[in-house]
Design an enzyme around this catalytic site. Structure first.
Site, PDB file in Angstrom:
ATOM      1  N   GLU A  33      -2.940  18.260 -11.477  1.00 17.07           N
ATOM      2  CA  GLU A  33      -3.263  18.675 -12.844  1.00 17.07           C
ATOM      3  C   GLU A  33      -4.732  19.047 -13.031  1.00 17.07           C
ATOM      4  O   GLU A  33      -5.393  18.596 -13.971  1.00 17.07           O
ATOM      5  CB  GLU A  33      -2.847  17.565 -13.855  1.00 17.07           C
ATOM      6  CG  GLU A  33      -2.637  18.123 -15.251  1.00 17.07           C
ATOM      7  CD  GLU A  33      -1.947  17.149 -16.203  1.00 17.07           C
ATOM      8  OE1 GLU A  33      -0.966  16.504 -15.814  1.00 17.07           O
ATOM      9  OE2 GLU A  33      -2.424  17.060 -17.349  1.00 17.07           O
TER      10      GLU A  33
ATOM     11  N   HIS B  26      10.786  10.620 -27.949  1.00 15.12           N
ATOM     12  CA  HIS B  26       9.732  11.444 -27.333  1.00 15.12           C
ATOM     13  C   HIS B  26      10.067  12.930 -27.490  1.00 15.12           C
ATOM     14  O   HIS B  26       9.214  13.736 -27.885  1.00 15.12           O
ATOM     15  CB  HIS B  26       9.569  11.072 -25.857  1.00 15.12           C
ATOM     16  CG  HIS B  26       8.542  11.896 -25.154  1.00 15.12           C
ATOM     17  ND1 HIS B  26       7.213  11.864 -25.485  1.00 15.12           N
ATOM     18  CD2 HIS B  26       8.653  12.821 -24.164  1.00 15.12           C
ATOM     19  CE1 HIS B  26       6.546  12.713 -24.725  1.00 15.12           C
ATOM     20  NE2 HIS B  26       7.402  13.312 -23.914  1.00 15.12           N
TER      21      HIS B  26
ATOM     22  N   GLU C 143      12.375  18.957 -23.847  1.00 16.22           N
ATOM     23  CA  GLU C 143      11.550  19.176 -22.638  1.00 16.22           C
ATOM     24  C   GLU C 143      12.090  20.358 -21.831  1.00 16.22           C
ATOM     25  O   GLU C 143      11.322  21.094 -21.198  1.00 16.22           O
ATOM     26  CB  GLU C 143      11.502  17.912 -21.769  1.00 16.22           C
ATOM     27  CG  GLU C 143      10.765  16.732 -22.400  1.00 16.22           C
ATOM     28  CD  GLU C 143       9.234  16.841 -22.310  1.00 16.22           C
ATOM     29  OE1 GLU C 143       8.709  17.891 -21.899  1.00 16.22           O
ATOM     30  OE2 GLU C 143       8.554  15.862 -22.693  1.00 16.22           O
TER      31      GLU C 143
ATOM     32  N   ARG D 111      -1.027  22.861 -14.222  1.00 14.37           N
ATOM     33  CA  ARG D 111      -0.054  21.819 -14.593  1.00 14.37           C
ATOM     34  C   ARG D 111      -0.206  21.401 -16.053  1.00 14.37           C
ATOM     35  O   ARG D 111       0.718  20.876 -16.656  1.00 14.37           O
ATOM     36  CB  ARG D 111      -0.172  20.616 -13.650  1.00 14.37           C
ATOM     37  CG  ARG D 111       0.919  19.594 -13.901  1.00 14.37           C
ATOM     38  CD  ARG D 111       1.069  18.551 -12.814  1.00 14.37           C
ATOM     39  NE  ARG D 111       2.172  17.658 -13.144  1.00 14.37           N
ATOM     40  CZ  ARG D 111       2.723  16.803 -12.325  1.00 14.37           C
ATOM     41  NH1 ARG D 111       2.297  16.697 -11.087  1.00 14.37           N
ATOM     42  NH2 ARG D 111       3.721  16.018 -12.723  1.00 14.37           N
TER      43      ARG D 111
ATOM     44  N   ARG E 105       0.816  -1.230   0.000  1.00  6.92           N
ATOM     45  CA  ARG E 105       0.000   0.000   0.000  1.00  6.92           C
ATOM     46  C   ARG E 105       0.845   1.273   0.000  1.00  6.92           C
ATOM     47  O   ARG E 105       0.423   2.328   0.410  1.00  6.92           O
ATOM     48  CB  ARG E 105      -0.963   0.027   1.187  1.00  6.92           C
ATOM     49  CG  ARG E 105      -1.987  -1.084   1.158  1.00  6.92           C
ATOM     50  CD  ARG E 105      -3.211  -0.669   1.953  1.00  6.92           C
ATOM     51  NE  ARG E 105      -4.241  -1.675   1.850  1.00  6.92           N
ATOM     52  CZ  ARG E 105      -4.460  -2.606   2.775  1.00  6.92           C
ATOM     53  NH1 ARG E 105      -3.743  -2.639   3.875  1.00  6.92           N
ATOM     54  NH2 ARG E 105      -5.418  -3.492   2.600  1.00  6.92           N
TER      55      ARG E 105
ATOM     56  N   ASN F 178       2.006  20.230 -20.639  1.00  8.59           N
ATOM     57  CA  ASN F 178       1.692  19.401 -21.811  1.00  8.59           C
ATOM     58  C   ASN F 178       1.889  20.158 -23.115  1.00  8.59           C
ATOM     59  O   ASN F 178       1.487  19.682 -24.179  1.00  8.59           O
ATOM     60  CB  ASN F 178       0.242  18.892 -21.734  1.00  8.59           C
ATOM     61  CG  ASN F 178       0.040  17.982 -20.542  1.00  8.59           C
ATOM     62  OD1 ASN F 178       0.957  17.284 -20.128  1.00  8.59           O
ATOM     63  ND2 ASN F 178      -1.146  18.009 -19.959  1.00  8.59           N
TER      64      ASN F 178
ATOM     65  N   HIS G 264       2.448  18.412 -26.412  1.00  8.74           N
ATOM     66  CA  HIS G 264       2.298  16.969 -26.206  1.00  8.74           C
ATOM     67  C   HIS G 264       1.104  16.346 -26.903  1.00  8.74           C
ATOM     68  O   HIS G 264       1.123  15.158 -27.212  1.00  8.74           O
ATOM     69  CB  HIS G 264       2.290  16.643 -24.711  1.00  8.74           C
ATOM     70  CG  HIS G 264       3.664  16.639 -24.106  1.00  8.74           C
ATOM     71  ND1 HIS G 264       4.453  17.774 -24.068  1.00  8.74           N
ATOM     72  CD2 HIS G 264       4.405  15.653 -23.550  1.00  8.74           C
ATOM     73  CE1 HIS G 264       5.616  17.481 -23.489  1.00  8.74           C
ATOM     74  NE2 HIS G 264       5.607  16.196 -23.173  1.00  8.74           N
TER      75      HIS G 264
ATOM     76  N   LYS H 143       4.571  12.068 -11.308  1.00 13.77           N
ATOM     77  CA  LYS H 143       3.761  11.203 -12.182  1.00 13.77           C
ATOM     78  C   LYS H 143       4.468   9.845 -12.301  1.00 13.77           C
ATOM     79  O   LYS H 143       5.643   9.778 -12.645  1.00 13.77           O
ATOM     80  CB  LYS H 143       3.606  11.818 -13.573  1.00 13.77           C
ATOM     81  CG  LYS H 143       2.544  12.908 -13.622  1.00 13.77           C
ATOM     82  CD  LYS H 143       2.245  13.343 -15.036  1.00 13.77           C
ATOM     83  CE  LYS H 143       1.161  14.413 -15.053  1.00 13.77           C
ATOM     84  NZ  LYS H 143       0.930  14.966 -16.397  1.00 13.77           N
TER      85      LYS H 143
ATOM     86  N   LYS I 237       9.175  23.706 -13.209  1.00  9.29           N
ATOM     87  CA  LYS I 237       8.229  22.597 -13.025  1.00  9.29           C
ATOM     88  C   LYS I 237       7.817  22.471 -11.558  1.00  9.29           C
ATOM     89  O   LYS I 237       6.637  22.267 -11.258  1.00  9.29           O
ATOM     90  CB  LYS I 237       8.838  21.281 -13.544  1.00  9.29           C
ATOM     91  CG  LYS I 237       7.874  20.126 -13.368  1.00  9.29           C
ATOM     92  CD  LYS I 237       8.165  18.939 -14.233  1.00  9.29           C
ATOM     93  CE  LYS I 237       7.047  17.918 -14.063  1.00  9.29           C
ATOM     94  NZ  LYS I 237       7.239  16.703 -14.816  1.00  9.29           N
TER      95      LYS I 237
ATOM     96  N   HIS J  65       1.998  13.186 -28.997  1.00  6.34           N
ATOM     97  CA  HIS J  65       1.475  11.830 -28.804  1.00  6.34           C
ATOM     98  C   HIS J  65       0.920  11.276 -30.110  1.00  6.34           C
ATOM     99  O   HIS J  65       1.067  10.081 -30.400  1.00  6.34           O
ATOM    100  CB  HIS J  65       0.418  11.807 -27.691  1.00  6.34           C
ATOM    101  CG  HIS J  65       1.022  11.968 -26.336  1.00  6.34           C
ATOM    102  ND1 HIS J  65       0.352  12.539 -25.283  1.00  6.34           N
ATOM    103  CD2 HIS J  65       2.259  11.659 -25.863  1.00  6.34           C
ATOM    104  CE1 HIS J  65       1.150  12.566 -24.222  1.00  6.34           C
ATOM    105  NE2 HIS J  65       2.306  12.044 -24.554  1.00  6.34           N
TER     106      HIS J  65
END
Ligand code: GLY
Length: 380
Positions: free
Chosen positions: A243, A279, A182, A247, A118, A251, A254, A140, A233, A258
């Site tokens: 987010e 990426h 990035e 936040r 947990r 992106n 992005h 993340k 960041k 993607h």
């Protein structure tokens, strides 16, 4: 050593430490009784700093596990293997799980530590520029699922992220530049003069063949750039960890990226000769497309176009010129109609609209909700 904190209200929930001495890891591990290390097998094989890291881990008596860090292996199965290994080792609730590698390794290890018993504590030592400025900061974690990237995961903060910019010396220039995209993204979101400094540094890097030497000779400026990108960041994550709003700015580029990555992957499935796209390369192309969309959106809505670089260019042309000089690709190889088909299935779409992050200028990005049909209209 530079320290950047991530907050929830007034509480520090994660620390990012930046130092060019690998040995600093030993002092960061000091407070933890039992450490379990998960390392990318490619780092263990190819990164000269891996020996120094292993010496620190040995002196701590930390057992280690190697993982293959590829998008293909970024799955629940690998996460369960990490959990099974922790069980075998008898890791208890007092454990600290340390991930050493790029973003795939930190994402998977952070997720495994978050569900094992947990949730136990974890920390990162990112070994790619992409992970140092983005993936290993902000909490993340996750894995790919059902052909969707990062579909399963959780936002949970590492106790610390230890960034050692000098370990990047052995990174391939392609991987380094992938992270640079990035880093530039952070400075397009918040500038303060750092965007120009980053472009200058990267111009020098991409124009020399002796990349490792250039990096070592200019590591202080690189550390300052990484530290500032992390601060951008960290500030955003401190204000909007989960987010709900701000936040989303991270992106930038992005949604397009993607779609580019999905289409590139489809092409590779059809033919092994199809070129792969990293990426960061996809993010660089995505940011140029976002700038094109932004220029078109502002033209349409009567917003003034900022005269970039004094040449009367729109932002798209400025980013294209800068990215090219840094050695980043800018030309998207896919037609807009194909990209649109993929973007319509974007998992972040809400009520048919996607939150597009539009760069209005370097240092000024805004969120505009649009349907994909509106995007296609504006960009056609
Ligand atoms: N990579 C974007 C974020 O962490 O929110």
């Amino acid at each position: 050593m530079e320290q950047i904190n991530i907050y929830s209200g007034k509480d520090v929930i994660s620390k990012v430490l930046i130092d060019n001495d690998v040995e600093t890891l030993a002092s960061l591990l000091e407070p933890y009784r039992k450490v379990y290390a998960v390392m990318d097998s490619a780092v263990a094989a190819d990164c000269p700093a891996a020996l120094e890291i292993a010496a620190v881990l040995n002196s701590k008596g930390a057992p280690g596990m190697l993982v293959e860090a590829s998008e293909h292996e970024k799955t629940m199965e690998t996460v369960l293997k990490i959990c099974a290994w922790l069980m075998e080792q008898g890791a208890d609730r007092d454990a600290l799980v340390l991930a050493i590698g790029g973003g795939i390794t930190t994402d998977m290890t952070g997720f495994a530590a978050s569900i094992y018993k947990r949730g136990v504590r974890f920390a990162y030592m990112p070994t790619t520029l992409l992970a140092q400025v983005d993936a290993a900061v902000g909490g993340k974690t996750g894995v790919n699922f059902d052909n969707y990237k990062n579909m399963l995961g959780i936002i949970r903060q590492p106790k610390f992220t230890f960034i050692c910019p000098s370990v990047l010396e052995s990174l391939s220039s392609r991987d380094f530049l992938s992270g640079a995209a990035e880093m530039l993204k952070s400075f397009i979101i918040e500038d303060g003069g750092w965007y120009g400094r980053a472009v200058e540094w990267l111009k020098g890097y991409s124009s020399t063949d002796a990349k490792g030497t250039y990096l070592q000779e200019n590591v202080e400026e690189l550390s300052a750039l990484i530290g500032t990108a992390v601060s951008v960041k960290a500030g955003i994550v401190s204000r909007d960890q989960f987010e709900g709003g701000e936040r989303r700015k991270l992106n930038l580029g992005h949604t397009f990226a993607h779609a580019i990555e999905t289409l590139a992957q489809r092409k590779r499935m059809e033919s092994e000769d199809a070129p792969d796209i990293t990426h960061g390369e996809a993010v660089a192309m995505g940011m140029v497309l976002a700038a094109e969309l932004s220029d078109a959106y502002r033209r349409e809505s009567g917003e003034p176009i900022v005269q970039e670089n004094g040449f009367g260019w729109g932002l798209e042309q400025r980013l294209e010129a800068d990215f090219l000089s840094c050695g980043l690709p800018i030309g998207c190889p896919f037609r807009l109609s194909l990209m649109a088909e993929v973007m319509r299935k974007d998992k972040k779409a809400e009520a048919g609209k996607v939150h597009f992050i539009l760069p209005f200028a370097v240092g000024d990005v805004r969120m505009v909700d649009m349907t994909i049909d509106e995007v296609v209209d504006l960009m056609s």
